[in-house]
Design a protein around this motif. Sequence first.
Motif, PDB file in Angstrom:
ATOM      1  N   PRO A  48      37.275  31.543  30.411  1.00  0.00           N
ATOM      2  CA  PRO A  48      35.935  31.086  30.027  1.00  0.00           C
ATOM      3  C   PRO A  48      34.879  32.115  30.424  1.00  0.00           C
ATOM      4  CG  PRO A  48      37.176  29.286  31.000  1.00  0.00           C
ATOM      5  CD  PRO A  48      38.006  30.525  31.195  1.00  0.00           C
ATOM      6  N   PRO A  49      33.877  32.331  29.581  1.00  0.00           N
ATOM      7  CA  PRO A  49      32.900  33.403  29.816  1.00  0.00           C
ATOM      8  C   PRO A  49      32.256  33.380  31.197  1.00  0.00           C
ATOM      9  CG  PRO A  49      32.634  32.520  27.608  1.00  0.00           C
ATOM     10  CD  PRO A  49      33.652  31.644  28.289  1.00  0.00           C
ATOM     11  N   ALA A  50      32.006  32.203  31.737  1.00  0.00           N
ATOM     12  CA  ALA A  50      31.321  32.117  33.034  1.00  0.00           C
ATOM     13  C   ALA A  50      32.135  32.728  34.164  1.00  0.00           C
ATOM     14  CB  ALA A  50      31.008  30.659  33.354  1.00  0.00           C
ATOM     15  N   PHE A  51      33.457  32.866  33.965  1.00  0.00           N
ATOM     16  CA  PHE A  51      34.333  33.342  35.033  1.00  0.00           C
ATOM     17  C   PHE A  51      34.983  34.686  34.692  1.00  0.00           C
ATOM     18  CE2 PHE A  51      34.611  28.701  34.489  1.00  0.00           C
ATOM     19  CZ  PHE A  51      34.009  28.282  35.662  1.00  0.00           C
ATOM     20  N   ARG A  52      34.488  35.348  33.659  1.00  0.00           N
ATOM     21  CA  ARG A  52      35.211  36.488  33.105  1.00  0.00           C
ATOM     22  C   ARG A  52      34.919  37.808  33.796  1.00  0.00           C
ATOM     23  NH1 ARG A  52      34.619  36.547  26.848  1.00  0.00           N
ATOM     24  NH2 ARG A  52      35.818  34.618  27.147  1.00  0.00           N
ATOM     25  N   SER A  53      33.777  37.969  34.397  1.00  0.00           N
ATOM     26  CA  SER A  53      33.371  39.278  34.890  1.00  0.00           C
ATOM     27  C   SER A  53      34.053  39.647  36.202  1.00  0.00           C
ATOM     28  CB  SER A  53      31.854  39.319  35.090  1.00  0.00           C
ATOM     29  OG  SER A  53      31.472  38.530  36.203  1.00  0.00           O
ATOM     30  N   ASP A  54      34.204  40.961  36.412  1.00  0.00           N
ATOM     31  CA  ASP A  54      34.722  41.450  37.693  1.00  0.00           C
ATOM     32  C   ASP A  54      33.806  41.036  38.838  1.00  0.00           C
ATOM     33  OD1 ASP A  54      36.802  42.677  36.363  1.00  0.00           O
ATOM     34  OD2 ASP A  54      35.913  44.686  36.428  1.00  0.00           O
ATOM     35  N   GLU A  55      32.505  41.018  38.571  1.00  0.00           N
ATOM     36  CA  GLU A  55      31.541  40.669  39.626  1.00  0.00           C
ATOM     37  C   GLU A  55      31.755  39.244  40.124  1.00  0.00           C
ATOM     38  OE1 GLU A  55      30.281  44.114  37.465  1.00  0.00           O
ATOM     39  OE2 GLU A  55      30.792  42.107  36.729  1.00  0.00           O
ATOM     40  N   PHE A  56      32.025  38.311  39.191  1.00  0.00           N
ATOM     41  CA  PHE A  56      32.260  36.932  39.609  1.00  0.00           C
ATOM     42  C   PHE A  56      33.528  36.831  40.451  1.00  0.00           C
ATOM     43  CE2 PHE A  56      34.576  32.958  39.042  1.00  0.00           C
ATOM     44  CZ  PHE A  56      33.638  32.045  39.479  1.00  0.00           C
ATOM     45  N   ILE A  57      34.600  37.485  40.002  1.00  0.00           N
ATOM     46  CA  ILE A  57      35.872  37.412  40.725  1.00  0.00           C
ATOM     47  C   ILE A  57      35.737  38.039  42.109  1.00  0.00           C
ATOM     48  CG2 ILE A  57      38.297  38.081  40.698  1.00  0.00           C
ATOM     49  CD1 ILE A  57      37.603  35.949  38.636  1.00  0.00           C
ATOM     50  N   ASP A  58      35.077  39.187  42.181  1.00  0.00           N
ATOM     51  CA  ASP A  58      34.890  39.842  43.486  1.00  0.00           C
ATOM     52  C   ASP A  58      34.070  38.982  44.437  1.00  0.00           C
ATOM     53  OD1 ASP A  58      36.368  42.089  42.915  1.00  0.00           O
ATOM     54  OD2 ASP A  58      34.657  43.275  42.234  1.00  0.00           O
ATOM     55  N   ALA A  59      33.019  38.342  43.915  1.00  0.00           N
ATOM     56  CA  ALA A  59      32.188  37.483  44.759  1.00  0.00           C
ATOM     57  C   ALA A  59      32.993  36.295  45.274  1.00  0.00           C
ATOM     58  CB  ALA A  59      30.976  36.994  43.973  1.00  0.00           C
ATOM     59  N   ALA A  60      33.855  35.748  44.429  1.00  0.00           N
ATOM     60  CA  ALA A  60      34.686  34.619  44.858  1.00  0.00           C
ATOM     61  C   ALA A  60      35.687  35.042  45.925  1.00  0.00           C
ATOM     62  CB  ALA A  60      35.418  34.037  43.649  1.00  0.00           C
ATOM     63  N   ARG A  61      36.271  36.227  45.751  1.00  0.00           N
ATOM     64  CA  ARG A  61      37.198  36.737  46.772  1.00  0.00           C
ATOM     65  C   ARG A  61      36.479  36.888  48.107  1.00  0.00           C
ATOM     66  NH1 ARG A  61      39.068  41.189  42.474  1.00  0.00           N
ATOM     67  NH2 ARG A  61      41.028  40.291  41.701  1.00  0.00           N
ATOM     68  N   ASP A  62      35.256  37.402  48.050  1.00  0.00           N
ATOM     69  CA  ASP A  62      34.483  37.598  49.279  1.00  0.00           C
ATOM     70  C   ASP A  62      34.150  36.262  49.945  1.00  0.00           C
ATOM     71  OD1 ASP A  62      34.545  40.319  48.922  1.00  0.00           O
ATOM     72  OD2 ASP A  62      32.541  40.452  48.038  1.00  0.00           O
ATOM     73  N   LEU A  63      33.786  35.266  49.142  1.00  0.00           N
ATOM     74  CA  LEU A  63      33.490  33.944  49.704  1.00  0.00           C
ATOM     75  C   LEU A  63      34.704  33.378  50.429  1.00  0.00           C
ATOM     76  CD1 LEU A  63      31.392  32.221  46.878  1.00  0.00           C
ATOM     77  CD2 LEU A  63      30.595  32.845  49.170  1.00  0.00           C
ATOM     78  N   ASP A  64      35.881  33.530  49.807  1.00  0.00           N
ATOM     79  CA  ASP A  64      37.090  33.013  50.453  1.00  0.00           C
ATOM     80  C   ASP A  64      37.397  33.779  51.732  1.00  0.00           C
ATOM     81  OD1 ASP A  64      39.460  31.240  50.420  1.00  0.00           O
ATOM     82  OD2 ASP A  64      40.562  33.116  50.142  1.00  0.00           O
ATOM     83  N   ALA A  65      37.210  35.086  51.696  1.00  0.00           N
ATOM     84  CA  ALA A  65      37.468  35.901  52.885  1.00  0.00           C
ATOM     85  C   ALA A  65      36.580  35.490  54.053  1.00  0.00           C
ATOM     86  CB  ALA A  65      37.260  37.380  52.559  1.00  0.00           C
ATOM     87  N   GLN A  66      35.366  35.030  53.724  1.00  0.00           N
ATOM     88  CA  GLN A  66      34.430  34.605  54.766  1.00  0.00           C
ATOM     89  C   GLN A  66      34.538  33.117  55.088  1.00  0.00           C
ATOM     90  OE1 GLN A  66      30.344  36.199  53.952  1.00  0.00           O
ATOM     91  NE2 GLN A  66      31.354  37.286  52.290  1.00  0.00           N
ATOM     92  N   GLY A  67      35.456  32.411  54.421  1.00  0.00           N
ATOM     93  CA  GLY A  67      35.613  30.983  54.670  1.00  0.00           C
ATOM     94  C   GLY A  67      34.474  30.141  54.147  1.00  0.00           C
ATOM     95  N   LEU A  68      33.796  30.614  53.090  1.00  0.00           N
ATOM     96  CA  LEU A  68      32.596  29.940  52.596  1.00  0.00           C
ATOM     97  C   LEU A  68      32.828  29.130  51.327  1.00  0.00           C
ATOM     98  CD1 LEU A  68      29.971  32.790  53.158  1.00  0.00           C
ATOM     99  CD2 LEU A  68      30.493  30.830  54.647  1.00  0.00           C
ATOM    100  N   CYS A  69      34.052  29.095  50.814  1.00  0.00           N
ATOM    101  CA  CYS A  69      34.298  28.353  49.574  1.00  0.00           C
ATOM    102  C   CYS A  69      34.008  26.870  49.739  1.00  0.00           C
ATOM    103  CB  CYS A  69      35.745  28.549  49.115  1.00  0.00           C
ATOM    104  SG  CYS A  69      36.073  30.178  48.403  1.00  0.00           S
ATOM    105  N   PHE A  70      34.204  26.355  50.932  1.00  0.00           N
ATOM    106  CA  PHE A  70      34.071  24.915  51.146  1.00  0.00           C
ATOM    107  C   PHE A  70      32.690  24.518  51.665  1.00  0.00           C
ATOM    108  CE2 PHE A  70      38.491  26.210  51.776  1.00  0.00           C
ATOM    109  CZ  PHE A  70      39.083  25.478  50.766  1.00  0.00           C
TER     110      PHE A  70
END
Length: 363
Positions: A48-70
């Motif tokens: 889906p377009p909202a999740f397609r960019s490298d920037e979105f994926i990288d930001a999500a990886r960073d959030l998980d690495a920092q324990g901020l997804c929840f």
Amino acid sequence: NCLSIMDLFPLFPLPSNEGSSVGGLRALQWTPPDYTSPPLPSALNATPPAFRSDEFIDAARDLDAQGLCFTSDDPLLCQIAFTPTYPSDVGVIFYGGALVDPRGYSPLAMMLAETYNMSVSIPIFAGDMAFKFGACESGRLGLAQEVFPNVTQWILAGHSFGGLAAFNDVWTMAGRNATDAIAGLALAGSYVRQDLMCGPVDFSGEQWNWLPMVSMSASEDKIVNMTNFEAGQAFMTDNVDKVVIEGGNHGQFGWYNYTLRTPLLGQVDGEASISHKEQQALMAAAIASLVMSDAAAIVVNDTSSDVDPTVKNVTAKEHTDGEHLSGETTDTDPSKDEPTDGEDIDGETADKDPTKNEAIDED
């Protein structure tokens, strides 16, 4: 035996390549190795377009690495969501393989959403590693439930290393009597193991008969240790469906570029004799069969007495598309031929829902 990352794939002590790419492909800054298998172009099309960019994926990886997804107010920041046109009350959380970009599983998610009316969440993890050693529950069921509040039953599914996250989530939730929302467990090129520091994981007892499971393997998979895979079957429920995809391999359980996994990870997969689309269609059908027995025409090719009757050897030749959880089928335009490997799938959606996908192009 203690588990090490070496048991999953051999890692070479490569130096970090900050800000660079490997072999012209975009690299993930994770050491070692400094690489993640990128999605093929058709997988990006299916995202889906909202999740397609490298920037979105990288930001999500960073959030998980920092324990901020929840802790974020937006549960969509750490997952790729697929919303079917006619949602059922069943959803799938699909955990990807190790060092595989989560967008590499978008075509499968699209099939589950469009063909079977299942809402799908593909979690995004730091380092593209779904299972974290020492953390036996990912917590991603809760995030998926926030995005899809009308889904009441969830199938947890995973490919390869992602299967570890899927079965440990089920095992850990059961330990605290929190499995009311679990409808099934699906493992693709993966198996149950007890050496992950999450307790003696074993679904074979009668108390687990409520849990339908499907164990998928591919005849040309040269990545999975089949001795360990067969040993892991002892820990599956009696209510397990064992499916062998004839002509499939390990990489085609996803839809990503895995050419550099040989020089970087030492992985040499078998050569598939069926297309990506065919293998994924059978995979989607097997997952859907956990909640609907007639999800697709999964063909038993050999029923001779010397073959394990609990194992289905399946091909894509007689797989039927268009069947939904309601039991209804969608109309197919007879003027359009089904695409074959190497051809494009025509058509785009006019729906602007950011969680809905576009057409897949065959690679």
